[in-house]
Scaffold this motif. Structure first.
Motif, PDB file in Angstrom:
ATOM      1  N   MET A 237       0.914  -0.987  -0.029  1.00 28.38           N
ATOM      2  CA  MET A 237      -0.061  -0.036  -0.130  1.00 28.38           C
ATOM      3  C   MET A 237       1.044   1.323   0.167  1.00 28.38           C
ATOM      4  SD  MET A 237      -1.534   0.015   3.680  1.00 28.38           S
ATOM      5  CE  MET A 237      -2.620  -1.332   3.579  1.00 28.38           C
ATOM      6  N   ILE A 238       0.198   2.136  -0.616  1.00 24.70           N
ATOM      7  CA  ILE A 238       1.031   3.371  -0.767  1.00 24.70           C
ATOM      8  C   ILE A 238       0.115   4.682  -0.456  1.00 24.70           C
ATOM      9  CG2 ILE A 238       2.317   4.999  -2.259  1.00 24.70           C
ATOM     10  CD1 ILE A 238       2.491   2.499  -4.297  1.00 24.70           C
ATOM     11  N   LEU A 239       0.443   5.546   0.545  1.00 25.61           N
ATOM     12  CA  LEU A 239      -0.657   6.771   0.905  1.00 25.61           C
ATOM     13  C   LEU A 239       0.167   8.009   0.317  1.00 25.61           C
ATOM     14  CD1 LEU A 239      -2.775   7.582   2.554  1.00 25.61           C
ATOM     15  CD2 LEU A 239      -1.039   8.036   4.606  1.00 25.61           C
ATOM     16  N   ILE A 240      -0.706   8.931  -0.640  1.00 30.36           N
ATOM     17  CA  ILE A 240      -0.330  10.026  -1.248  1.00 30.36           C
ATOM     18  C   ILE A 240      -1.160  11.136  -0.700  1.00 30.36           C
ATOM     19  CG2 ILE A 240       0.230  11.033  -3.555  1.00 30.36           C
ATOM     20  CD1 ILE A 240       0.555   8.212  -4.467  1.00 30.36           C
ATOM     21  N   GLU A 241      -0.485  12.356  -0.409  1.00 30.29           N
ATOM     22  CA  GLU A 241      -1.323  13.354  -0.317  1.00 30.29           C
ATOM     23  C   GLU A 241      -1.883  13.804  -1.321  1.00 30.29           C
ATOM     24  OE1 GLU A 241      -1.062  17.167   2.957  1.00 30.29           O
ATOM     25  OE2 GLU A 241       0.988  16.345   2.063  1.00 30.29           O
ATOM     26  N   GLY A 242      -3.125  14.327  -1.153  1.00 31.51           N
ATOM     27  CA  GLY A 242      -3.779  14.697  -2.557  1.00 31.51           C
ATOM     28  C   GLY A 242      -3.100  15.772  -3.340  1.00 31.51           C
ATOM     29  N   SER A 243      -2.294  16.788  -2.696  1.00 33.11           N
ATOM     30  CA  SER A 243      -1.702  17.775  -3.280  1.00 33.11           C
ATOM     31  C   SER A 243      -0.452  17.212  -3.908  1.00 33.11           C
ATOM     32  CB  SER A 243      -1.251  18.710  -2.328  1.00 33.11           C
ATOM     33  OG  SER A 243      -0.480  18.237  -1.342  1.00 33.11           O
ATOM     34  N   ALA A 244      -0.104  16.224  -3.837  1.00 33.50           N
ATOM     35  CA  ALA A 244       1.070  15.553  -4.228  1.00 33.50           C
ATOM     36  C   ALA A 244       0.706  14.695  -5.687  1.00 33.50           C
ATOM     37  CB  ALA A 244       1.963  14.690  -3.423  1.00 33.50           C
ATOM     38  N   PHE A 245      -0.405  14.448  -5.878  1.00 29.41           N
ATOM     39  CA  PHE A 245      -0.969  13.239  -6.639  1.00 29.41           C
ATOM     40  C   PHE A 245      -0.869  13.660  -7.987  1.00 29.41           C
ATOM     41  CE2 PHE A 245      -4.491  10.680  -8.831  1.00 29.41           C
ATOM     42  CZ  PHE A 245      -3.899   9.656  -8.754  1.00 29.41           C
ATOM     43  N   GLU A 246      -1.061  14.850  -8.394  1.00 29.65           N
ATOM     44  CA  GLU A 246      -0.539  15.397  -9.885  1.00 29.65           C
ATOM     45  C   GLU A 246       0.853  15.019 -10.136  1.00 29.65           C
ATOM     46  OE1 GLU A 246      -1.423  19.095 -12.907  1.00 29.65           O
ATOM     47  OE2 GLU A 246      -2.295  19.048 -10.758  1.00 29.65           O
ATOM     48  N   GLY A 247       1.754  15.472  -9.296  1.00 29.22           N
ATOM     49  CA  GLY A 247       3.021  15.335  -9.585  1.00 29.22           C
ATOM     50  C   GLY A 247       3.591  14.057  -9.885  1.00 29.22           C
ATOM     51  N   ALA A 248       2.978  13.031  -9.146  1.00 27.42           N
ATOM     52  CA  ALA A 248       3.039  11.508  -8.916  1.00 27.42           C
ATOM     53  C   ALA A 248       2.630  10.947 -10.333  1.00 27.42           C
ATOM     54  CB  ALA A 248       2.278  10.713  -7.956  1.00 27.42           C
ATOM     55  N   VAL A 249       1.516  11.536 -10.913  1.00 26.79           N
ATOM     56  CA  VAL A 249       0.991  11.206 -12.284  1.00 26.79           C
ATOM     57  C   VAL A 249       1.871  11.547 -13.368  1.00 26.79           C
ATOM     58  CG1 VAL A 249      -0.939  11.367 -13.721  1.00 26.79           C
ATOM     59  CG2 VAL A 249      -1.370  10.983 -11.448  1.00 26.79           C
ATOM     60  N   LYS A 250       2.276  12.715 -13.162  1.00 28.35           N
ATOM     61  CA  LYS A 250       3.361  13.271 -14.216  1.00 28.35           C
ATOM     62  C   LYS A 250       4.506  12.376 -14.215  1.00 28.35           C
ATOM     63  CE  LYS A 250       5.916  17.339 -15.760  1.00 28.35           C
ATOM     64  NZ  LYS A 250       6.217  18.798 -15.377  1.00 28.35           N
ATOM     65  N   ALA A 251       5.017  11.926 -13.058  1.00 29.05           N
ATOM     66  CA  ALA A 251       6.344  11.119 -13.048  1.00 29.05           C
ATOM     67  C   ALA A 251       5.998   9.623 -13.558  1.00 29.05           C
ATOM     68  CB  ALA A 251       6.783  11.171 -11.507  1.00 29.05           C
ATOM     69  N   ILE A 252       4.849   9.282 -13.412  1.00 29.62           N
ATOM     70  CA  ILE A 252       4.721   7.941 -13.921  1.00 29.62           C
ATOM     71  C   ILE A 252       4.557   8.020 -15.519  1.00 29.62           C
ATOM     72  CG2 ILE A 252       2.754   6.292 -14.138  1.00 29.62           C
ATOM     73  CD1 ILE A 252       1.924   6.537 -11.521  1.00 29.62           C
ATOM     74  N   GLY A 253       4.049   8.871 -16.050  1.00 27.88           N
ATOM     75  CA  GLY A 253       4.135   9.239 -17.582  1.00 27.88           C
ATOM     76  C   GLY A 253       5.490   9.567 -18.053  1.00 27.88           C
ATOM     77  N   GLU A 254       6.292  10.065 -17.234  1.00 23.04           N
ATOM     78  CA  GLU A 254       7.832  10.092 -17.699  1.00 23.04           C
ATOM     79  C   GLU A 254       8.797   8.788 -17.680  1.00 23.04           C
ATOM     80  OE1 GLU A 254       9.007  13.245 -15.117  1.00 23.04           O
ATOM     81  OE2 GLU A 254       8.343  14.882 -16.186  1.00 23.04           O
ATOM     82  N   PHE A 255       8.150   8.176 -16.658  1.00 25.19           N
ATOM     83  CA  PHE A 255       9.111   6.987 -16.391  1.00 25.19           C
ATOM     84  C   PHE A 255       8.368   5.650 -17.316  1.00 25.19           C
ATOM     85  CE2 PHE A 255       9.207   2.644 -13.694  1.00 25.19           C
ATOM     86  CZ  PHE A 255      10.622   2.528 -13.786  1.00 25.19           C
ATOM     87  N   LEU A 256       7.256   5.750 -17.547  1.00 26.92           N
ATOM     88  CA  LEU A 256       6.460   4.580 -18.301  1.00 26.92           C
ATOM     89  C   LEU A 256       6.070   5.024 -19.767  1.00 26.92           C
ATOM     90  CD1 LEU A 256       4.633   2.722 -15.581  1.00 26.92           C
ATOM     91  CD2 LEU A 256       6.879   1.927 -16.504  1.00 26.92           C
ATOM     92  N   GLY A 257       6.248   6.273 -20.174  1.00 28.91           N
ATOM     93  CA  GLY A 257       5.708   6.489 -21.247  1.00 28.91           C
ATOM     94  C   GLY A 257       6.225   6.222 -22.539  1.00 28.91           C
ATOM     95  N   PRO A 258       6.049   6.287 -23.662  1.00 27.65           N
ATOM     96  CA  PRO A 258       6.565   5.702 -24.822  1.00 27.65           C
ATOM     97  C   PRO A 258       8.040   6.613 -24.856  1.00 27.65           C
ATOM     98  CG  PRO A 258       4.754   7.158 -25.389  1.00 27.65           C
ATOM     99  CD  PRO A 258       4.720   6.895 -24.100  1.00 27.65           C
ATOM    100  N   ARG A 259       8.938   5.840 -25.160  1.00 24.90           N
ATOM    101  CA  ARG A 259      10.339   6.550 -25.521  1.00 24.90           C
ATOM    102  C   ARG A 259      10.385   7.088 -26.887  1.00 24.90           C
ATOM    103  NH1 ARG A 259       9.870   5.665 -21.004  1.00 24.90           N
ATOM    104  NH2 ARG A 259      11.360   4.464 -19.503  1.00 24.90           N
ATOM    105  N   SER A 260      10.956   8.316 -26.871  1.00 25.86           N
ATOM    106  CA  SER A 260      11.137   8.896 -28.095  1.00 25.86           C
ATOM    107  C   SER A 260      12.307   8.548 -28.980  1.00 25.86           C
ATOM    108  CB  SER A 260      11.370  10.732 -28.068  1.00 25.86           C
ATOM    109  OG  SER A 260      12.451  10.701 -26.985  1.00 25.86           O
TER     110      SER A 260
END
Length: 260
Positions: A237-260
């Motif tokens: 389990m992972i507990l994330i503060e609401g204000s940090a969630f958008e940044g976490a989602v952006k980081a997931i995109g940078e980590f797992l998103g398609p490579r250029s």
């Protein structure tokens, strides 16, 4: 190599019940039998404009992946949410960085709004399908708030899975010294969802826990696939503060998103 076109859909009450139930059973592993999964699926499908599924054969096919969020406060009187909340409180008490924190957030006198994120996918689905699901969730929450829907979360709790590798009893029977030596050392923790390691960096706390119906290491060989070691799953389990969630989602995109 096989080319597959993935498509993202809103949850479909008329098509997704059995597929979502199967994925929830996989997510909750041996503890799935502790919960009314049918009621949980019905709750997920009752909010079709929030969350998404991933399919490969059109809208009427079974989902290969899904992601959704449930408001633990809004649905606190529903039996399945009561059971899940009690379960998460119990398990969080065994996680050093979460002990008492999560329980305080979901206590009856708390003003916090906690969103439970449930997400799972078929084991061989590429992780690149994950960033769009999280990005769409952010957008859907934003739209829901514009309509005064109850999705202004102060915190998110992500329920996930991890595992340790267990030296095969078959290998031990074959008397391989190097295997026994490895078994005596510290066991590394691996994650079924690689995005969890990104979420850790944006979290208030995280950790693993043993399942209530834990089968022990003796069952590890039955979950041995494409490798020499057996697998012993555990909850995470992972507990994330609401204000940090958008940044976490952006980081997931940078980590797992398609490579250029």
């Amino acid at each position: 190599m096989v080319d597959v076109d993935f498509e993202w859909f809103d949850p479909q009450p008329e098509h997704d019940f059995h597929g979502l139930k199967t994925l929830l059973r996989q997510l909750l592993d041996v503890d799935a039998q502790l919960f009314d999964l049918s009621a949980l699926v019905d709750l997920i499908l009752s909010q079709p404009l929030l969350g998404s599924t991933v399919k490969v054969e059109g809208n009427e096919s079974d989902p290969y992946a899904f992601l959704t969020v449930l408001n633990l406060h809004e649905h606190r009187e529903k039996p399945v949410i009561k059971d899940l909340t009690k379960y998460l409180v119990q398990k969080s008490s065994t996680v050093t960085t979460l002990s008492n924190t999560f329980q305080a957030l979901v206590s009856p006198d708390s003003s916090s709004e906690v969103g439970l994120i449930l997400t799972e996918r078929v084991i061989n689905i590429p992780s690149e399908v994950v960033p769009p699901m999280y990005t769409m969730l952010l957008e859907e929450i934003s739209w829901a708030l514009e309509e005064k829907e109850p999705y202004k979360f102060s915190h998110y709790i992500v329920l996930s899975r991890a595992y340790t590798e267990v030296v095969s009893t078959l290998d031990q029977e074959e008397n391989r010294p190097q295997k026994r030596k490895k078994a005596m050392g510290k066991k590394d923790l691996f994650y079924f969802h690689p995005e969890d390691e990104i979420l850790h960096r944006h979290s208030l706390g995280f950790g693993g826990f043993e399942y209530t119906n834990d089968e022990g290491e003796e069952k590890a060989d039955s979950k041995r696939a494409f490798q020499e070691e057996g697998i012993r799953p555990q909850g995470h389990m992972i507990l994330i503060e609401g204000s940090a969630f958008e940044g976490a989602v952006k980081a997931i995109g940078e980590f797992l998103g398609p490579r250029s």
